[in-house]
Write a protein that holds these residues in place. Sequence first.
Motif, PDB file in Angstrom:
ATOM      1  N   UNK A  50     -18.195  -8.966 -84.487  1.00 43.87           N
ATOM      2  CA  UNK A  50     -19.509  -9.394 -84.031  1.00 43.87           C
ATOM      3  C   UNK A  50     -19.572 -10.896 -84.275  1.00 43.87           C
ATOM      4  N   UNK A  51     -19.573 -11.668 -83.203  1.00 41.77           N
ATOM      5  CA  UNK A  51     -19.489 -13.119 -83.299  1.00 41.77           C
ATOM      6  C   UNK A  51     -20.863 -13.737 -83.516  1.00 41.77           C
ATOM      7  N   UNK A  52     -21.819 -13.421 -82.638  1.00 46.75           N
ATOM      8  CA  UNK A  52     -23.157 -13.988 -82.757  1.00 46.75           C
ATOM      9  C   UNK A  52     -24.211 -12.994 -82.288  1.00 46.75           C
ATOM     10  N   UNK A 124     -25.897  -9.884 -78.057  1.00 51.25           N
ATOM     11  CA  UNK A 124     -24.865  -9.799 -79.091  1.00 51.25           C
ATOM     12  C   UNK A 124     -23.531 -10.143 -78.428  1.00 51.25           C
ATOM     13  N   UNK A 125     -22.843 -11.119 -78.999  1.00 49.96           N
ATOM     14  CA  UNK A 125     -21.517 -11.526 -78.504  1.00 49.96           C
ATOM     15  C   UNK A 125     -20.463 -10.890 -79.399  1.00 49.96           C
ATOM     16  N   UNK A 126     -19.535 -10.160 -78.769  1.00 44.36           N
ATOM     17  CA  UNK A 126     -18.492  -9.448 -79.501  1.00 44.36           C
ATOM     18  C   UNK A 126     -17.119  -9.883 -79.000  1.00 44.36           C
ATOM     19  N   UNK A 127     -16.121  -9.804 -79.869  1.00 40.89           N
ATOM     20  CA  UNK A 127     -14.755 -10.035 -79.417  1.00 40.89           C
ATOM     21  C   UNK A 127     -13.999  -8.717 -79.499  1.00 40.89           C
ATOM     22  N   UNK A 128     -13.140  -8.492 -78.549  1.00 40.52           N
ATOM     23  CA  UNK A 128     -12.351  -7.267 -78.512  1.00 40.52           C
ATOM     24  C   UNK A 128     -11.457  -7.167 -79.736  1.00 40.52           C
ATOM     25  N   UNK A 129     -11.152  -5.923 -80.131  1.00 42.85           N
ATOM     26  CA  UNK A 129     -10.244  -5.769 -81.287  1.00 42.85           C
ATOM     27  C   UNK A 129      -8.847  -6.274 -80.997  1.00 42.85           C
TER      28      UNK A 129
END
Length: 129
Positions: A50-52, A124-129
Amino acid sequence: MPTFLGPFSDTDIEEEIFLKKLSLVNITIDSFSPPGTLNLGDIVLTGTRIVQVLINIKSGFNGSPILSIGTSSDPNRFADSSSSDLTETGVYLTTPLDTIEVASLIKAFWNPGGASQGSLEIFVILSDP
């Protein structure tokens, strides 16, 4: 005397630098949204970061609304109720940089607290695993 450390070729650079794909989930809440939990997107996989979290108060709420963003096991994990002032128009940003250990849903925990006006958006900004 200094030692020259170059030139470098592509094979000299570690290939463990990964560029992760970012994704965005969002939801809109207003004073007429019922109290409870609202899912932000689909199940988030283990290893997702979870980035931001961005909370955009488009119009301020009256009453005493409460908002937090997290998971079922920790409702305040990404943004607690003190992360934003729901009565003031503005943009509030948190940067949790938190990694999901167990696949789960990101949820908004909402209580309008008697509000009869106001609206917000959560991103919500997420990055892939």
